[in-house]
Write an enzyme that holds these catalytic residues in place. Sequence first.
Site, short mmCIF file in Angstrom:
data_model
loop_
_atom_site.label_atom_id
_atom_site.label_comp_id
_atom_site.label_asym_id
_atom_site.label_seq_id
_atom_site.Cartn_x
_atom_site.Cartn_y
_atom_site.Cartn_z
N GLU A 85 35.71 -18.84 61.24
CA GLU A 85 34.69 -17.82 61.50
C GLU A 85 34.87 -17.29 62.92
OE1 GLU A 85 32.06 -16.18 59.70
OE2 GLU A 85 32.23 -15.15 61.61
N ASP A 112 40.15 -15.55 64.18
CA ASP A 112 40.68 -14.80 63.04
C ASP A 112 41.51 -15.72 62.14
OD1 ASP A 112 41.84 -12.95 61.36
OD2 ASP A 112 43.02 -11.96 62.92
N ASP A 134 32.97 -8.81 54.73
CA ASP A 134 32.44 -7.50 55.13
C ASP A 134 33.05 -6.41 54.25
OD1 ASP A 134 30.96 -8.41 57.54
OD2 ASP A 134 32.97 -8.99 58.18
N LYS A 138 33.22 2.56 54.28
CA LYS A 138 33.81 3.89 54.51
C LYS A 138 35.30 3.86 54.17
CE LYS A 138 30.64 5.31 58.09
NZ LYS A 138 30.35 5.14 59.50
N THR A 208 24.86 -18.52 49.68
CA THR A 208 25.00 -18.30 51.13
C THR A 208 23.82 -17.46 51.61
OG1 THR A 208 26.19 -16.23 50.96
CG2 THR A 208 27.52 -18.24 50.92
N TYR A 210 24.03 -14.66 53.12
CA TYR A 210 24.29 -13.25 52.80
C TYR A 210 23.87 -12.97 51.35
CZ TYR A 210 26.48 -8.71 52.77
OH TYR A 210 26.68 -7.36 52.69
N GLU A 211 24.15 -13.91 50.45
CA GLU A 211 23.75 -13.71 49.05
C GLU A 211 22.24 -13.58 48.94
OE1 GLU A 211 25.01 -16.63 46.07
OE2 GLU A 211 23.26 -16.07 44.87
C1 LIG Z 1 29.26 -10.50 55.60
S1 LIG Z 1 29.58 -11.97 56.45
C2 LIG Z 1 29.37 -13.21 55.19
C3 LIG Z 1 29.15 -14.58 55.77
C4 LIG Z 1 29.00 -15.72 54.76
N1 LIG Z 1 30.21 -15.91 54.00
C5 LIG Z 1 27.83 -15.48 53.83
O1 LIG Z 1 28.06 -15.24 52.64
O2 LIG Z 1 26.67 -15.57 54.31
C6 LIG Z 1 31.37 -11.97 56.66
C7 LIG Z 1 31.83 -12.96 57.72
O3 LIG Z 1 33.25 -12.96 57.81
C8 LIG Z 1 33.61 -13.14 59.17
N2 LIG Z 1 34.99 -12.63 59.34
C9 LIG Z 1 35.40 -11.34 59.24
N3 LIG Z 1 36.72 -11.23 59.44
C10 LIG Z 1 37.16 -12.49 59.69
C11 LIG Z 1 38.45 -13.03 59.99
N4 LIG Z 1 39.53 -12.23 60.07
N5 LIG Z 1 38.57 -14.36 60.19
C12 LIG Z 1 37.46 -15.16 60.10
N6 LIG Z 1 36.22 -14.71 59.82
C13 LIG Z 1 36.07 -13.40 59.62
C14 LIG Z 1 32.56 -12.33 59.92
O4 LIG Z 1 32.43 -12.74 61.27
C15 LIG Z 1 31.31 -12.62 59.11
O5 LIG Z 1 30.57 -13.72 59.61
#
Ligand SMILES: C[S@@+](CC[C@H](N)C(=O)[O-])C[C@H]1O[C@@H](n2cnc3c(N)ncnc32)[C@H](O)[C@@H]1O
Length: 231
Positions: A85, A112, A134, A138, A208, A210-211
């Site tokens: 994360e 990352d 995410d 767009k 989660t 987010y869900e």
């Molecule tokens: C929309 S959130 C969903 C979080 C969690 N999975 C949930 O369902 O509640 C997407 C997460 O992916 C992480 N993220 C995005 N790109 C990433 C990457 N390249 N490596 C690690 N984490 C990443 C973001 O920081 C964010 O916390």
Amino acid sequence: MTDGPPPPRVYGRRRGRPLRQGRRRLTESLLPQLAITLPQAGALDPKLLFPTPPPAVWLEIGFGAGEHLAAQAEQHRTIGFIGCEVFENGVARLVGDIARRGLENIRIFADDVRPLLDCLKPASIGRVFILFPDPWPKQRHHKRRLVARATLDRLAIVMQPGAELRLATDDRDYLAWMLEHLTGHPAFAWAARGPADWRERAPDWPATRYEEKARAAGRIPVFLRFIRRET
Ligand SMILES: C[S@@+](CC[C@H](N)C(=O)[O-])C[C@H]1O[C@@H](n2cnc3c(N)ncnc32)[C@H](O)[C@@H]1O
């Protein structure tokens, strides 16, 4: 001197509100013990991140606040988990949860995921979770999406044959994109047999944060399970 192309950029937030003092202190003391350092050369065998090599290692990418990862680790104490994360506040939350629940089977890559995937030993990961990545709705931002051919190619290398890839999204357009990319990839087979398979989470798949937000806003999540093919 250059060593190949620059690393891909990570889009999205790295930091939110400043951490409360207690959480910051706990993160500063515990995270260094849990954090994964990538090797300078050679592959990273994820089983060796744990004092006793576990029978399998599972990976969650973008764990958010880590509630799903902590629940999985509590449910499966013999499995080793890697959580990845980039959002500092989410990492700090998970560290707090690990301390509170006494979880010894989680290691964290607070960056990352892509450089980590490049380092992992081939066929070393038994399950992968990418839950509500995410959506970047767009058109011009689609190239930021985590589920993309390059990520799937890396996952195909590090996942064991027969390993499961679990995905979820509440975004119709990203769902179509995921299905297109995954069904079009030779290494992955969709495990769905009927609509219940994508409408409902499996019993061992906790919700989660987010869900919960998505449902509260009236959006319907979809759950996907793909299997790394044997060949
Ligand atoms: C929309 S959130 C969903 C979080 C969690 N999975 C949930 O369902 O509640 C997407 C997460 O992916 C992480 N993220 C995005 N790109 C990433 C990457 N390249 N490596 C690690 N984490 C990443 C973001 O920081 C964010 O916390």
